[in-house]
Design an enzyme around this catalytic site. Structure first.
Site, short mmCIF file in Angstrom:
data_model
loop_
_atom_site.label_atom_id
_atom_site.label_comp_id
_atom_site.label_asym_id
_atom_site.label_seq_id
_atom_site.Cartn_x
_atom_site.Cartn_y
_atom_site.Cartn_z
N LEU A 295 0.83 -1.20 0.00
CA LEU A 295 0.00 0.00 0.00
C LEU A 295 0.87 1.26 0.00
CD1 LEU A 295 -2.85 1.23 0.40
CD2 LEU A 295 -2.39 1.11 2.85
N ASP A 296 0.62 2.14 -0.93
CA ASP A 296 1.30 3.44 -0.99
C ASP A 296 2.81 3.30 -1.16
OD1 ASP A 296 -1.21 4.43 -0.51
OD2 ASP A 296 -0.86 4.81 1.61
N GLU A 297 3.26 2.16 -1.68
CA GLU A 297 4.71 1.97 -1.79
C GLU A 297 5.18 1.80 -3.24
OE1 GLU A 297 7.09 2.20 0.34
OE2 GLU A 297 5.97 2.31 2.21
#
Lengths: 279, 279, 279, 279
Positions: free
Chosen positions: B222-224
């Site tokens: 997530l969000d990476e």
């Protein structure tokens, strides 16, 4: 292995990149970074190629490139070395001190051979930071005499560039001609807005919400030379002309600093009244 | 003469540029603009070469490049055409409407084949602007069922990219795997600050003076995923979390819009968890 | 409790803030936010005071303030309500569509009563987004007739502001006089640079490294009215005039959008040829 | 007439501004500029009022304000004077030299009483620019001993603030406690991204497109104190960690410089873990 910079400016043609890179490869040069640009309107090609190389003699390479490229090409094969510069100032310290500090800690990409000022108030700082300061007043002499004295000093050094770090005298065409594309000025406005004197007063009177600064090469037309770098900052109704000038200093310092970094790193080509900047 | 784009990603080697440009020249391709980059750490070479060409069959050129370049090179020779995309949304209109307006006036660089929303409140706008809207609620069903329904719709179109324009559901690894490097998300913070939920509340609580937004490819973490574009704006003590969110919308819209322009123009390469962006 | 806005512009005097705030306190108004500014050159005082209040009748308060303040003070006590606006356009969609989308989702701070265009190509979008479009061609008629037709349409609505969203006709002094400080224009350059026609061509020819946009109130002097907001973006040698125009659209949209937000929120005072903006 | 600054922080109440400004008027103070803010969540009121005044004795005014305002109000009535500061450094020159130059030309808003460094390489610059340098190595001694030595030096001066200008040692809670809200640090990242060591390596590894810097008051939690100022700049795939660090220096210098200007001009209030900054 050394770092070598190949700088090319010539008429555009099909196959230029292939020809250039083949020659570089035949000399065992390894391209680290390459930037090129075609000005389609002017039909001109620009390239800055950074290589690692074991070459002792770079002149053969330069000649081979020149022979292969279109007529009147400008080809330079240069090792990455610091430039030699002089700085001209009047009274304001902010741009000069930024240059002197970087010079002192050897991060300028150039060596400041001397500072010339038409007032004495920046002399002490120069001397403290180990840079010769030459005081040449413009008072009671003609512009010709004034500029002659400056030239006398400049000629003592082998200079690559002359930086006008808030030098508030207009220089003559003959002075400009002597150092073509070698004089860099910081103008305290976002050119071409507010050409000429007192740009911050002009900006205040116009009620702008942004002010800026412009670093450019100097040509005969005042404030009309090729622009290297510009930046802007927001201002508002609470800024008088004086506050704008104070805020402007920070941006002048920053714009000039960035422009010098680009020029000293051979990233700026001049073409007519514009620049190609490989940032 | 058509415009052709040559996209290359391969292991770095001496003479790559010379080899590539020679092959292009032998096919009578004229290089208009060329960008290349060597990731020295990863020893990888990236190039985006824009040519004008009269080639009918580009497959020979592609094969010849592939044969000459190091093993496992990724070579594409593509005409400059609009991409096909789908957009996933939840309730917020600002990013979607920006995409729909550009789509409507054909300046997006892509065609929006459909919009899928887990709420109905953006349906009307889509229909007014001539884009099919598929309503797929996430309620009362499992994530698997929800994503299966979405996939069913997406599979009706031949899509190049899926844009998450403020789609507020976390998607599963299997969904991500199905569309590797094809899903673009806009995250409402300056990553990696404020990962996860309610970034504006986190930002407000931390008392930051700047907020931002991040457009990135979606990966399992997530969000990476690889970041394409980021921008920031200043905020101050007068901004509550709600005001930050309102101000943030403008920057989210702007960041996503810029990222899509870059991706649709084939200017973004993914390498590991990073991107090379030839802006 | 309602939100009430007290807007004051008057000659500066000692004790103004104390006098004003005492009157507000005596009417049980609670100050939520207060901004004031003294233009020392013009000796003028400006205040924007946001209050919560249970007042039914605000006229008494207004009169009391007017009586206490210096002669010729301009005092407004206004509830926070949406403004009514008309938008004038020519062919470009980017500014108009931004306004229409915000209008559609009721986040504009104003209601778009109508759009008037001298070409038909934006008519469809307006109608899809539920805003009346009036087509008034400037061809084969005099400027007087053209503007008379526009005025006829505008007079059908009670308008607070007229927004020129890339309206490419120069309007006459009599038109300007009719809507003093009510006409907002977006100019596609960083004024006062590149006044007049084709600013992007001017910018390209000058070789600038920054372009901008300016939102301003319209006065008789073309491009010389009080500036509300300005923004700039960086460009470089790879931008032709056309690319500058494309990049410029994003900034025009953003500048106009911000200016309208400020004006519709009663944060902008006009004083002579300048503005006071309580951001 | 002198310039006087009235600084107030207290619990919010109806009528505060009216009460305060009435008292100022009764003392014949003329308000030049006034900024106030209500933190609605914390129910706290902040004001910074700049006045011109002929007052000899300001203590009466202060006491009268304190008596009228809610309990536990913090009231200061201060003449506009330069602050006294010490600067702590390690090896990097860019932030320190910016401070020293402004100090040398008396535009810092503060006087640098001394510099303390745990290496000797900035000693020469300090001495050239007429500021005492105290060398205190951290080697072969405990943190307690190290900080005790520093404190011994600091105690020789009456200091308003201690500036950590790239001081690369973590300081202990007891040191922080001794100088509450008096220690200002520049952190080389856009907090809260990349907390802790080597933020540029972290940024490089994450592939961010923006880097930043943060000036903040120091509290016990590393990198968690109230933020005063932040700025960001764009980077791209061509920046390695080292290039990011070089680019970052410019922004660190600029952020710290702006933060110090705001603090030395009494424009920054600390409330919990945040700041109110009247820019």
């Amino acid at each position: 292995m050394n770092k070598l910079l190949v700088l090319i400016q010539c008429r555009d043609e099909v196959g230029l990149v292939a020809n250039i890179t083949s020659i570089l490869a035949s000399h065992q040069l390894n391209i680290i970074a390459m930037r090129e640009f075609v000005d389609e309107e002017e039909q001109r090609f620009f390239a800055r190629i950074s290589c690692s190389s074991a070459l002792e003699n770079t002149e053969d390479l330069r000649l081979e490139l020149e022979k292969t490229l279109p007529k009147n090409s400008i080809v330079e094969v240069v090792p990455k070395v610091d430039k030699n510069i002089a700085v001209l100032v009047t009274k304001e310290f902010h741009c000069l001190s930024d240059i002197l500090i970087r010079n002192y800690f050897k991060t300028l990409g150039a060596e400041v051979k001397c500072v010339i000022g038409n007032y004495r108030n920046l002399q002490e700082l120069c001397e403290k930071l180990d840079v010769p300061f030459h005081y040449i007043s413009h008072e009671n002499i003609s512009k010709e005499e004034f500029e002659y004295s400056i030239t006398q000093q400049l000629d003592k050094y082998e200079l690559d560039y002359i930086v006008l770090a808030k030098f508030m005298r207009i220089i003559s065409p003959s002075f400009v001609a002597k150092y073509k594309h070698q004089i860099i000025n910081i103008h305290h406005s976002f050119l071409p807005a507010f050409i000429g004197a007192s740009p911050y007063h002009q900006a205040f009177n116009r009620g702008v919400k942004i002010i800026g600064a412009t670093a450019h090469f100097v040509t005969d037309d005042l404030d009309e030379g090729p622009i290297i770098n510009q930046q802007t900052i927001h201002v508002n109704h609470t800024y008088g002309a004086k506050q704008m000038a104070i805020a402007g200093r920070e941006i002048e310092k920053s714009v000039l600093s960035k422009a010098l970094e680009l020029v000293f790193d051979d990233r700026v080509f001049v073409v007519g009244n514009k620049t190609v900047v490989f940032e």
